[in-house]
Design an enzyme around this catalytic site. Structure first.
Site, PDB file in Angstrom:
ATOM      1  N   CYS A 127      47.321 -16.800 -17.556  1.00  0.00           N
ATOM      2  CA  CYS A 127      48.607 -16.816 -18.329  1.00  0.00           C
ATOM      3  C   CYS A 127      49.261 -18.211 -18.421  1.00  0.00           C
ATOM      4  CB  CYS A 127      49.567 -15.535 -18.185  1.00  0.00           C
ATOM      5  SG  CYS A 127      51.211 -15.713 -18.821  1.00  0.00           S
ATOM      6  N   CYS A 169      53.044 -17.805 -17.680  1.00  0.00           N
ATOM      7  CA  CYS A 169      53.034 -17.365 -16.309  1.00  0.00           C
ATOM      8  C   CYS A 169      53.035 -18.781 -15.528  1.00  0.00           C
ATOM      9  CB  CYS A 169      52.266 -16.384 -15.795  1.00  0.00           C
ATOM     10  SG  CYS A 169      52.249 -14.996 -16.847  1.00  0.00           S
TER      11      CYS A 169
END
Length: 105
Positions: free
Chosen positions: A28, A31
């Site tokens: 991600c 993230c």
């Protein structure tokens, strides 16, 4: 940041204490964008225990908690959900801090 070793350990955090569950995944990009700022966010909220949850490793938990976008944050106190910042948008440090301040009351 605590990284649970198994589902039992993760469940124990969900039941007890003031916790911030940080749902994330290695792949991600959003993230990865916020992870370097997490230590500062944690330091600003010592009353919370921060638990990093790999969404892919705990897919059943993510589905049960309706985590359909990451990074996402769910705050609990002794098993009761106090608030959530759950969507698929990139989160900023300011947005996360504001959310935690609001949940903290």
């Amino acid at each position: 940041m605590i990284i649970p070793k198994n589902i039992e350990e993760l469940a124990s955090y969900a039941e007890k204490g003031k916790n911030v569950f940080f749902f994330t995944a290695d792949w991600c990009g959003d993230c990865s964008f916020i992870k370097p700022q997490m230590p500062e966010i944690e330091a600003a909220f010592p009353q919370f225990q921060f638990i990093q949850v790999d969404r892919d490793e705990y897919l059943d938990v993510a589905a049960e908690w309706n985590i359909f976008g990451i990074p996402s944050f769910v705050v609990t106190n002794d098993g009761e959900e106090l608030g959530r910042l759950v969507n698929k948008n990139r989160k900023t440090k300011e947005e996360i801090v504001g959310f935690l301040e609001k949940v903290e009351g």
